[in-house]
Design a protein around this motif. Structure first.
Motif, PDB file in Angstrom:
ATOM      1  N   VAL A  17       0.819  -1.215   0.000  1.00  0.00           N
ATOM      2  CA  VAL A  17       0.000   0.000   0.000  1.00  0.00           C
ATOM      3  C   VAL A  17       0.854   1.266   0.000  1.00  0.00           C
ATOM      4  O   VAL A  17       0.343   2.360  -0.205  1.00  0.00           O
ATOM      5  CB  VAL A  17      -1.014   0.022   1.168  1.00  0.00           C
ATOM      6  CG1 VAL A  17      -2.061  -1.062   0.985  1.00  0.00           C
ATOM      7  CG2 VAL A  17      -0.328  -0.095   2.518  1.00  0.00           C
ATOM      8  N   GLU A  18       2.159   1.119   0.236  1.00  0.00           N
ATOM      9  CA  GLU A  18       3.054   2.275   0.181  1.00  0.00           C
ATOM     10  C   GLU A  18       4.478   1.789  -0.061  1.00  0.00           C
ATOM     11  O   GLU A  18       4.859   0.729   0.437  1.00  0.00           O
ATOM     12  CB  GLU A  18       2.982   3.046   1.514  1.00  0.00           C
ATOM     13  CG  GLU A  18       3.592   4.421   1.426  1.00  0.00           C
ATOM     14  CD  GLU A  18       3.330   5.253   2.684  1.00  0.00           C
ATOM     15  OE1 GLU A  18       2.195   5.266   3.197  1.00  0.00           O
ATOM     16  OE2 GLU A  18       4.296   5.899   3.138  1.00  0.00           O
ATOM     17  N   ALA A  37       2.048   6.390  -1.794  1.00  0.00           N
ATOM     18  CA  ALA A  37       0.922   5.615  -1.266  1.00  0.00           C
ATOM     19  C   ALA A  37      -0.081   5.326  -2.380  1.00  0.00           C
ATOM     20  O   ALA A  37      -0.190   6.095  -3.341  1.00  0.00           O
ATOM     21  CB  ALA A  37       0.231   6.392  -0.147  1.00  0.00           C
ATOM     22  N   CYS A  80       0.659  -4.444  -5.903  1.00  0.00           N
ATOM     23  CA  CYS A  80       0.137  -3.121  -5.566  1.00  0.00           C
ATOM     24  C   CYS A  80      -1.216  -2.941  -6.246  1.00  0.00           C
ATOM     25  O   CYS A  80      -1.307  -3.052  -7.474  1.00  0.00           O
ATOM     26  CB  CYS A  80       1.121  -2.045  -6.015  1.00  0.00           C
ATOM     27  SG  CYS A  80       0.493  -0.387  -5.741  1.00  0.00           S
ATOM     28  N   ARG A 127      -1.530  -3.750   8.958  1.00  0.00           N
ATOM     29  CA  ARG A 127      -0.461  -3.208   8.108  1.00  0.00           C
ATOM     30  C   ARG A 127       0.883  -3.270   8.837  1.00  0.00           C
ATOM     31  O   ARG A 127       0.940  -3.053  10.049  1.00  0.00           O
ATOM     32  CB  ARG A 127      -0.766  -1.743   7.734  1.00  0.00           C
ATOM     33  CG  ARG A 127      -1.813  -1.598   6.634  1.00  0.00           C
ATOM     34  CD  ARG A 127      -2.120  -0.148   6.335  1.00  0.00           C
ATOM     35  NE  ARG A 127      -2.785   0.477   7.454  1.00  0.00           N
ATOM     36  CZ  ARG A 127      -4.099   0.381   7.717  1.00  0.00           C
ATOM     37  NH1 ARG A 127      -4.893  -0.291   6.903  1.00  0.00           N
ATOM     38  NH2 ARG A 127      -4.612   0.967   8.778  1.00  0.00           N
TER      39      ARG A 127
END
Ligand SMILES: Cc1cc2nc3c(=O)[nH]c(=O)nc-3n(C[C@H](O)[C@H](O)[C@H](O)COP(=O)(O)O)c2cc1C
Length: 350
Positions: free
Chosen positions: A157-158, A163, A179, A288
């Motif tokens: 996610v980053e 991001a 991604c 996360r």
């Protein structure tokens, strides 16, 4: 007490170093009668393996898993499952200059302080290679979850401060970073290539989602589901932070914004990330992991040797420019281990 065993009912002990003869895992507590083939484990290991891209290490790790025990005619027997991955592509020569010098950001200094002796080749047990054993064990846990309809999936996610802004499951499956935002993925790859050329490395954030998990898993007060997930992910070398649901953002919300309203049909939102009071709510679990940049960089850095003398170091050898995407299957594996263990604990309770 040493810390190489993880889990309560589904207990995994890993062993082995980066440049030793091999590494692996012994799983005790796996239920009998589970379909299990080497191919199930191999698929997961292949996702963690380096190679195939300019930004990944040129190391050729075959990572062939062998099941030594605990499986008979394609089914688990309830006895310990021993998994072995032999280290075939060992080239320790680049590490000779690290015999007496500590790499900034790696475990060299702390392993020496703790044990007074260390295997300097490839970081020894602090190497990212150790995580192959976790992935192998996680693949077995995933088999337990699959028969209950529970799925575990990770994505980026980053990366390097870029991001994602959109989400498409199809997109995640189509790029090596997994991604879900293809436009962000392209910018991440470009940044990664620029960092690699500069002899530097980048960090990123992996998100893991668990779907199909029933309500009621987790053992308050010390073995809460969120506590065990956090421990599992923080135990991966490179992970510096863990968030569940709204995570750190929750600290910036009001109660009225943070609570997930309940109705006859269930929860209206999922800012809790699928866990309340350490027990799963039956919603998706969202977690996360923040991964730091790879410590072994080609750029010159200040350090010391084992005698305390100042040195400068530029790390040679075969290192990735970014731990993502190789860490995604490792994060998934650790989540599989936690959820499978809690599933078995809940079944034992009832
Ligand atoms: C899959 C994977 C691959 C890794 N590869 C490398 C690497 O090539 N070079 C390196 O310096 N660190 C690598 N790491 C990170 C180190 O293992 C980690 O930074 C080290 O153990 C220190 O732990 P800490 O970062 O949690 O403090 C890797 C980690 C993982 C999970």
């Amino acid at each position: 007490m040493s810390g190489n065993t993880f889990g309560v009912i589904f207990r995994v002990t890993t062993f082995g170093e980066s440049h030793g003869p091999g590494l692996g895992a012994v799983i005790d507590g796996c239920p009998p009668g589970l379909d299990l083939a080497e191919a199930d484990i191999q698929d997961e290991l292949d996702r963690r393996r380096p190679g195939g891209h300019a930004a990944s290490t040129p190391r050729r790790e075959e990572d062939r898993v062998e099941i030594l025990s605990g499986v008979f005619e394609g089914k688990t027997t309830g006895t310990p499952i021993a998994l072995l991955i032999r280290n075939l592509d060992i080239d320790s020569s680049a590490y000779e200059e690290l015999r007496e010098v500590f790499r900034p950001g790696h475990g060299d200094f702390t392993y020496m302080k703790k044990y007074g002796i260390r295997d300097h080749r490839g970081g020894g047990r602090a190497s990212g290679r150790e995580t192959a054993a976790r992935v192998a064990a996680g693949a077995v846990a995933r088999r337990i979850l699959a028969r209950e309809g529970i799925a575990v999936s990770g994505c980026t996610v980053e990366l390097g401060g870029i991001a994602i802004e959109t989400r498409s499951e199809a997109a995640a499956g189509s790029n090596r970073l997994r991604c879900p935002d293809p436009e962000a993925a392209a910018r991440m790859e470009a940044l990664l290539e620029e960092a690699r050329r500069a002899g530097d490395t980048l960090g990123g954030i992996v998100e893991v989602r668990v779907t199909g998990c029933p309500a009621g898993l987790g053992e308050p007060v010390f073995d809460k589901m969120d506590a065990d997930l956090a421990k599992a992910l923080m135990g991966i070398g490179t992970v510096k932070g863990v968030e569940i649901g709204a995570g750190f953002q929750a600290a910036r919300l009001r109660g009225s914004q943070c609570n997930d309203p309940l109705g006859p049909g269930g929860f209206g939102t999922n800012r809790a990330g699928g866990v309340l009071a350490g027990i799963t709510t039956g919603q998706e679990i969202v977690i996360r992991a923040a991964c730091k940049p790879i410590a072994s960089i080609a750029l010159e850095q200040d350090t010391i040797d084992i005698h305390g003398n100042p040195k400068t170091i530029s790390v040679r050898g075969r290192h990735d420019a970014c731990v993502i995407p190789r860490v995604i299957p490792v994060c998934e594996a650790m989540v599989c281990l936690v959820v499978a263990d809690h599933l078995l604990r809940q079944k034992a309770n009832r």
